[in-house]
Design a protein around this motif. Sequence first.
Motif, mmCIF file in Angstrom:
data_model
loop_
_atom_site.group_PDB
_atom_site.id
_atom_site.type_symbol
_atom_site.label_atom_id
_atom_site.label_comp_id
_atom_site.label_asym_id
_atom_site.label_seq_id
_atom_site.Cartn_x
_atom_site.Cartn_y
_atom_site.Cartn_z
ATOM 1 N N ILE A 254 0.870 -0.976 -0.073
ATOM 2 C CA ILE A 254 -0.006 -0.125 0.075
ATOM 3 C C ILE A 254 0.811 1.500 -0.004
ATOM 4 C CG2 ILE A 254 -1.896 1.286 1.273
ATOM 5 C CD1 ILE A 254 -2.452 -1.539 2.457
ATOM 6 N N ASP A 255 0.685 2.150 -0.928
ATOM 7 C CA ASP A 255 1.573 3.583 -1.275
ATOM 8 C C ASP A 255 0.706 4.591 -1.294
ATOM 9 O OD1 ASP A 255 1.439 4.215 -4.115
ATOM 10 O OD2 ASP A 255 1.511 1.954 -3.931
ATOM 11 N N ALA A 256 0.854 5.551 -0.699
ATOM 12 C CA ALA A 256 0.186 7.066 -0.894
ATOM 13 C C ALA A 256 1.366 8.154 -0.859
ATOM 14 C CB ALA A 256 -0.602 7.173 0.388
ATOM 15 N N SER A 257 0.699 9.008 -1.562
ATOM 16 C CA SER A 257 2.055 10.139 -1.610
ATOM 17 C C SER A 257 1.133 11.461 -1.973
ATOM 18 C CB SER A 257 2.850 9.952 -2.757
ATOM 19 O OG SER A 257 2.603 9.810 -4.007
ATOM 20 N N ALA A 258 1.806 12.630 -1.457
ATOM 21 C CA ALA A 258 1.068 13.967 -1.768
ATOM 22 C C ALA A 258 2.282 14.848 -1.694
ATOM 23 C CB ALA A 258 0.082 14.213 -0.647
ATOM 24 N N GLY A 259 1.967 16.211 -2.660
ATOM 25 C CA GLY A 259 3.126 17.130 -2.893
ATOM 26 C C GLY A 259 2.475 18.303 -3.103
ATOM 27 N N LEU A 260 3.411 19.451 -3.155
ATOM 28 C CA LEU A 260 2.966 20.749 -3.395
ATOM 29 C C LEU A 260 4.429 20.988 -4.189
ATOM 30 C CD1 LEU A 260 1.546 22.477 -0.322
ATOM 31 C CD2 LEU A 260 0.281 21.718 -2.662
ATOM 32 N N SER A 261 4.022 21.939 -5.332
ATOM 33 C CA SER A 261 5.175 22.545 -6.000
ATOM 34 C C SER A 261 4.834 23.977 -6.431
ATOM 35 C CB SER A 261 5.532 21.778 -7.340
ATOM 36 O OG SER A 261 4.393 21.666 -8.145
ATOM 37 N N ARG A 262 5.730 24.713 -6.787
ATOM 38 C CA ARG A 262 5.615 26.294 -6.947
ATOM 39 C C ARG A 262 6.650 26.783 -7.711
ATOM 40 N NH1 ARG A 262 4.258 31.348 -2.933
ATOM 41 N NH2 ARG A 262 3.813 32.887 -4.683
ATOM 42 N N ASP A 263 6.363 27.642 -8.902
ATOM 43 C CA ASP A 263 7.189 28.143 -9.666
ATOM 44 C C ASP A 263 7.569 29.713 -9.157
ATOM 45 O OD1 ASP A 263 7.231 25.860 -10.931
ATOM 46 O OD2 ASP A 263 5.952 26.766 -12.835
ATOM 47 N N VAL A 264 8.854 29.953 -8.944
ATOM 48 C CA VAL A 264 9.208 31.244 -8.355
ATOM 49 C C VAL A 264 10.171 31.709 -9.503
ATOM 50 C CG1 VAL A 264 10.149 32.757 -6.587
ATOM 51 C CG2 VAL A 264 8.649 30.742 -5.963
ATOM 52 N N GLY A 265 9.797 32.557 -10.475
ATOM 53 C CA GLY A 265 10.734 33.058 -11.481
ATOM 54 C C GLY A 265 11.034 31.782 -12.262
ATOM 55 N N LEU A 266 12.299 31.510 -12.411
ATOM 56 C CA LEU A 266 12.951 30.431 -12.981
ATOM 57 C C LEU A 266 13.266 29.098 -12.320
ATOM 58 C CD1 LEU A 266 15.497 32.066 -15.560
ATOM 59 C CD2 LEU A 266 13.280 31.164 -15.754
ATOM 60 N N LEU A 267 13.018 29.463 -10.848
ATOM 61 C CA LEU A 267 13.148 28.345 -9.762
ATOM 62 C C LEU A 267 11.807 27.466 -9.771
ATOM 63 C CD1 LEU A 267 14.620 30.435 -6.708
ATOM 64 C CD2 LEU A 267 15.748 28.839 -8.264
ATOM 65 N N ARG A 268 12.024 26.273 -9.474
ATOM 66 C CA ARG A 268 10.968 25.217 -9.381
ATOM 67 C C ARG A 268 11.165 24.622 -8.233
ATOM 68 N NH1 ARG A 268 9.944 28.119 -13.000
ATOM 69 N NH2 ARG A 268 9.821 27.635 -15.109
ATOM 70 N N LEU A 269 10.345 24.645 -7.200
ATOM 71 C CA LEU A 269 10.383 24.060 -5.613
ATOM 72 C C LEU A 269 9.330 23.132 -5.658
ATOM 73 C CD1 LEU A 269 11.138 27.420 -3.789
ATOM 74 C CD2 LEU A 269 12.852 26.017 -4.782
ATOM 75 N N GLY A 270 9.688 21.995 -4.996
ATOM 76 C CA GLY A 270 8.669 21.051 -4.693
ATOM 77 C C GLY A 270 8.852 20.347 -3.431
ATOM 78 N N LEU A 271 7.912 19.968 -2.798
ATOM 79 C CA LEU A 271 7.829 19.084 -1.525
ATOM 80 C C LEU A 271 6.700 17.956 -1.441
ATOM 81 C CD1 LEU A 271 8.881 19.011 1.453
ATOM 82 C CD2 LEU A 271 6.715 20.335 2.227
ATOM 83 N N THR A 272 7.424 16.848 -1.268
ATOM 84 C CA THR A 272 6.713 15.832 -1.581
ATOM 85 C C THR A 272 6.875 14.588 -0.339
ATOM 86 O OG1 THR A 272 6.967 15.521 -3.834
ATOM 87 C CG2 THR A 272 6.249 13.532 -3.089
ATOM 88 N N GLY A 273 5.633 14.045 0.227
ATOM 89 C CA GLY A 273 5.728 13.167 1.063
ATOM 90 C C GLY A 273 5.151 11.848 0.702
#
Length: 503
Positions: A254-273
Amino acid sequence: QRLLRFGKHRATRASDRATMVSFPPRRTGIPAALGAFALAACLAAPATAQESYRLRGTVAEPGPGTAARATAHAAPARPAADEAAQPPEGRAQPLSLDDPQDDASIRATPDNERVGAIEGRPPRPQEEAFAPPGIRTGSFLLRPQLEQGVGWTSNASGAAGGEASVFSETRLTLDARSDRARHAASVAADMSWRKSLSGEEIDEVEGGLSGRMDLDLAHELSAFAAAGYRVAPESASTPGTVAASVSRPLRHAIDASAGLSRDVGLLRLGLTGTLTREMFGDAELADGTSVSQRERDSTLAAVALRAGYAVSPALTPFLEAEVGRRFHDLKRDSAGYARSADRYALRGGVAFDFGEKLSGEVSAGWLTERPDDDRLDAISGPAVAGSLSWSPVRGTVVSLFAATAVEGATAPGVTGSLLYSGTLSARRELRANLTGEASAGLDWRDYSGGGRDLVLRGEASLTWWMNRYAGVTARARHEVQESTLPGRDWDATSVWLGMTFRR
């Protein structure tokens, strides 16, 4: 003159002279007499009277300076042979209908162009003539598929000492995807059942269900959530299984995942659990008893932070750091070892987004898991991962998948192993009703206590579609395992022939 210009009003030429169009009058009848009378009247009119007016649109207006313009725009000298055909001095030169500089010589556009039917609808382009139409359910498009056939394998158990068997296999898959403009959702399910008809006994059931949702939020923020469940018999060659068991125990994941990502100019930031749960069924022995494998049950929780920089809209290098913890249900196993461990990983890679041509990402780094028990060595090594889809030409898709996983162990003093898996596959539409697929895979298992396994496999299949809903499928597969540990070498060859039904 206006009637001879097809009833259309033309602007005067850049010279602002009144123009006359010469035409050959009819030779007989009343129209010829009228034409001759009009031509004689024009020739008899004084030159000053003709040039004192200009045609502007549909109204003739007097213009000043007619005498000066008549002198400035006098016709050039011509040979004596043509003098008889020229009009008197100061009179506008006649123009021919085929004069390329005259606007009246431009061919009129057709007024009766062909148009489509009012009630008709434009045809929808069909990329694949034999593609299934699917089943529309709300905003989802469902595509079910059923395979039924008979196969033969030289090694039914997939382990050393396996025997041949003839079996029947039934496989059902379902794919559902939404077609919303902003958000996206998908669901996939599959189930297969293999039952032996002769030879070594086979009775295996395998299935899984997974889903994913992508949300496009405001302020350059996006989110996703995914979950899945899969149950399958554990491979006989997997380390950690009970050697004396007569049947392969089931493995539940059983697997589950969730994440958020945001673009700040040319930066690509992401957080995943991520959260992964593994459970193993009991192993049955030859004397009818069973052995519990509860000490192998574990849960892995991890958080990954990613930072990337968009070199271009299609190329984004990134760095990713992961921190996690593996929890075993039993704090200490039957041998007294505390197998719960801390997990750390650092990766660097590149994400591609060239549309349908190339998409996905590849990464490489280092992965380690350190058990709580000091008597157990840490599992550490290079970590590779990748998922790419490449379409060099229309009708051909090449896919690459790679992953690194940590496998546990139950033997005293043995921590586990690192498993590297990779598969390269290609799908080609050989004809509109003939589809071919080929794949090659490699598994490399590195034991923490010493020893290595190498698994090589290859598969090829052809499907001939009778129509959009039914086809004949033939498949061949070969797999071989070589190990530095005793009793773990084996190979298997299998073929399968059946029908494929889809909607």
